[in-house]
Design an enzyme around this catalytic site. Structure first.
Site, PDB file in Angstrom:
ATOM      1  N   HIS A  34       0.842  -1.210   0.000  1.00  0.00           N
ATOM      2  CA  HIS A  34       0.000   0.000   0.000  1.00  0.00           C
ATOM      3  C   HIS A  34       0.876   1.260   0.000  1.00  0.00           C
ATOM      4  O   HIS A  34       0.585   2.237  -0.696  1.00  0.00           O
ATOM      5  CB  HIS A  34      -0.872   0.044   1.248  1.00  0.00           C
ATOM      6  CG  HIS A  34      -1.826  -1.104   1.401  1.00  0.00           C
ATOM      7  ND1 HIS A  34      -1.702  -2.018   2.422  1.00  0.00           N
ATOM      8  CD2 HIS A  34      -2.904  -1.488   0.680  1.00  0.00           C
ATOM      9  CE1 HIS A  34      -2.680  -2.910   2.332  1.00  0.00           C
ATOM     10  NE2 HIS A  34      -3.414  -2.621   1.277  1.00  0.00           N
ATOM     11  N   GLN A 150      -7.875  -7.396 -10.992  1.00  0.00           N
ATOM     12  CA  GLN A 150      -8.615  -6.240 -10.470  1.00  0.00           C
ATOM     13  C   GLN A 150      -8.199  -4.961 -11.209  1.00  0.00           C
ATOM     14  O   GLN A 150      -9.049  -4.162 -11.621  1.00  0.00           O
ATOM     15  CB  GLN A 150      -8.340  -6.090  -8.980  1.00  0.00           C
ATOM     16  CG  GLN A 150      -8.864  -4.811  -8.366  1.00  0.00           C
ATOM     17  CD  GLN A 150      -8.667  -4.789  -6.868  1.00  0.00           C
ATOM     18  OE1 GLN A 150      -9.407  -5.410  -6.142  1.00  0.00           O
ATOM     19  NE2 GLN A 150      -7.657  -4.071  -6.403  1.00  0.00           N
ATOM     20  N   MET A 181       3.427  -9.192  -0.622  1.00  0.00           N
ATOM     21  CA  MET A 181       2.825  -8.663   0.607  1.00  0.00           C
ATOM     22  C   MET A 181       1.314  -8.635   0.476  1.00  0.00           C
ATOM     23  O   MET A 181       0.782  -8.314  -0.589  1.00  0.00           O
ATOM     24  CB  MET A 181       3.351  -7.265   0.873  1.00  0.00           C
ATOM     25  CG  MET A 181       4.796  -7.299   1.239  1.00  0.00           C
ATOM     26  SD  MET A 181       5.243  -5.877   2.193  1.00  0.00           S
ATOM     27  CE  MET A 181       6.961  -6.220   2.439  1.00  0.00           C
TER      28      MET A 181
HETATM   29  P1  AMP Z   1      -6.200  -4.134  -0.481  1.00  0.00           P
HETATM   30  O1  AMP Z   1      -6.119  -3.309   0.754  1.00  0.00           O
HETATM   31  O2  AMP Z   1      -5.661  -5.516  -0.327  1.00  0.00           O
HETATM   32  O3  AMP Z   1      -7.567  -4.081  -1.122  1.00  0.00           O
HETATM   33  O4  AMP Z   1      -5.222  -3.456  -1.535  1.00  0.00           O
HETATM   34  C1  AMP Z   1      -5.328  -2.100  -1.866  1.00  0.00           C
HETATM   35  C2  AMP Z   1      -4.427  -1.812  -3.040  1.00  0.00           C
HETATM   36  O5  AMP Z   1      -3.079  -2.149  -2.719  1.00  0.00           O
HETATM   37  C3  AMP Z   1      -4.800  -2.638  -4.285  1.00  0.00           C
HETATM   38  O6  AMP Z   1      -4.651  -1.824  -5.441  1.00  0.00           O
HETATM   39  C4  AMP Z   1      -3.765  -3.729  -4.265  1.00  0.00           C
HETATM   40  O7  AMP Z   1      -3.478  -4.264  -5.544  1.00  0.00           O
HETATM   41  C5  AMP Z   1      -2.561  -3.001  -3.711  1.00  0.00           C
HETATM   42  N1  AMP Z   1      -1.621  -3.960  -3.132  1.00  0.00           N
HETATM   43  C6  AMP Z   1      -1.881  -4.945  -2.240  1.00  0.00           C
HETATM   44  N2  AMP Z   1      -0.775  -5.675  -1.989  1.00  0.00           N
HETATM   45  C7  AMP Z   1       0.207  -5.164  -2.765  1.00  0.00           C
HETATM   46  C8  AMP Z   1       1.584  -5.486  -2.980  1.00  0.00           C
HETATM   47  N3  AMP Z   1       2.171  -6.486  -2.346  1.00  0.00           N
HETATM   48  N4  AMP Z   1       2.293  -4.732  -3.864  1.00  0.00           N
HETATM   49  C9  AMP Z   1       1.697  -3.713  -4.517  1.00  0.00           C
HETATM   50  N5  AMP Z   1       0.417  -3.353  -4.367  1.00  0.00           N
HETATM   51  C10 AMP Z   1      -0.326  -4.072  -3.507  1.00  0.00           C
END
Ligand code: AMP
Length: 280
Positions: A34, A150, A181
């Site tokens: 994030h 997504q 992550m």
């Molecule tokens: P989430 O809170 O899991 O819904 O993720 C929010 C945003 O962070 C989404 O656009 C995810 O794709 C991105 N995200 C989650 N994990 C990672 C990661 N390891 N590397 C890069 N972006 C991430």
């Protein structure tokens, strides 16, 4: 930095401020993945807004909505340090009042890969992201390649609905051992955490085979499956080789092939992907 809980407050903030807004939608429990999106938003915009909202519409009835990790105080600390201006932290009622009736649905590409096992998931994602875009009205919005399908679906929605927002997709941030992550990594037992890097290892194996001139996806999938199964604590939901532009499965890997997989370890479902010679 301020934490705002209502649509009215965010609208008032938006009206009062000049300059570009970079927006990072999240479900909270912030980690380096994030923070990399926040960093990119900070660099390219005058103001950075993030949302923290565990969206019930994108969870299936048997999924982990209730136990999804939540820690606002910690998130506020990390967001402030990363230079966030506003956290939008609405309640479920604020986003979906009792009278709520509208959904946004992208067809076809949402029925593939994760869409097969998670019916309604992407409809929940596009509905909430469309709403958040309308509330925050950002110039740019940032998503992670970690959730490649997504990001592809959001790009399609923005294009189809003529949303005047630049969609940016940033690389996957990984732990030192290669595990992508994810807030869900916290669910893993010690043994599962030890085995979890096998997802990325199988993707690297696929890339190495392709680079060595082996393009037959059925054969490569067999090698990946054997590697993943060798850990003993995994159940493969899918391994997919698809065309980046429409997520249609391919028999031969090549430029713009998305290699994606979903693997269950105990009750935790992990996903990961790489792209051969291209980007979302
Ligand atoms: P989430 O809170 O899991 O819904 O993720 C929010 C945003 O962070 C989404 O656009 C995810 O794709 C991105 N995200 C989650 N994990 C990672 C990661 N390891 N590397 C890069 N972006 C991430």
């Amino acid at each position: 930095m301020k934490t705002l809980k209502t649509v009215t407050e965010v609208r008032a903030y938006r009206k009062a401020k000049k300059g570009t807004i970079g927006f990072v939608p999240t479900m909270g429990c912030l980690h380096e993945g994030h923070l990399s999106l926040i960093k990119a938003a900070r660099k390219e915009n005058d103001l950075v807004v993030i949302s923290i909202f565990v969206n019930p519409k994108q969870f299936g009835p048997k999924e982990d909505f209730r136990k999804y990790p939540r820690d606002l105080k910690r998130d506020e600390r990390l967001a402030k340090k990363a230079g966030v201006d506003i956290i939008f932290y609405p309640s479920v009622k604020e986003v979906y009042p009792e009278s709520y009736r509208t959904h946004v649905e992208v067809n076809d590409i949402t029925e593939r890969l994760c869409g097969r096992q998670r019916p309604g998931h992407f409809r929940g994602v596009t509905t909430v992201v469309a709403k958040l875009f309308n509330i925050v009205r950002p110039d740019r919005a940032y998503f992670g390649q970690k959730d490649a399908q997504q990001a592809i679906v959001i790009k399609q929605m923005a294009r189809d609905l003529n949303m005047d927002i630049e969609i940016k997709v940033m690389p996957t941030v990984r732990e030192a051992d290669g595990l992508a992550m994810s807030s869900r990594n916290a669910y893993l037992s010690k043994r599962e955490r030890k085995d979890a890097p096998v997802l990325y290892e199988s993707l690297i194996l696929a890339r190495d085979l392709i680079e060595a001139g082996d393009f037959d996806t059925k054969k490569i999938k067999g090698h990946m499956k054997r590697l993943i199964d060798s850990t003993g604590s995994t159940y493969i939901d899918y391994i997919s080789f698809s065309r980046l532009e429409d997520l249609k499965e391919v028999k031969k890997a090549g430029e713009n092939t998305l290699i994606a997989l979903a693997v269950r370890m105990g009750k935790t479902r992990l996903i990961d992907n790489i792209i051969i010679g291209g980007r979302v």
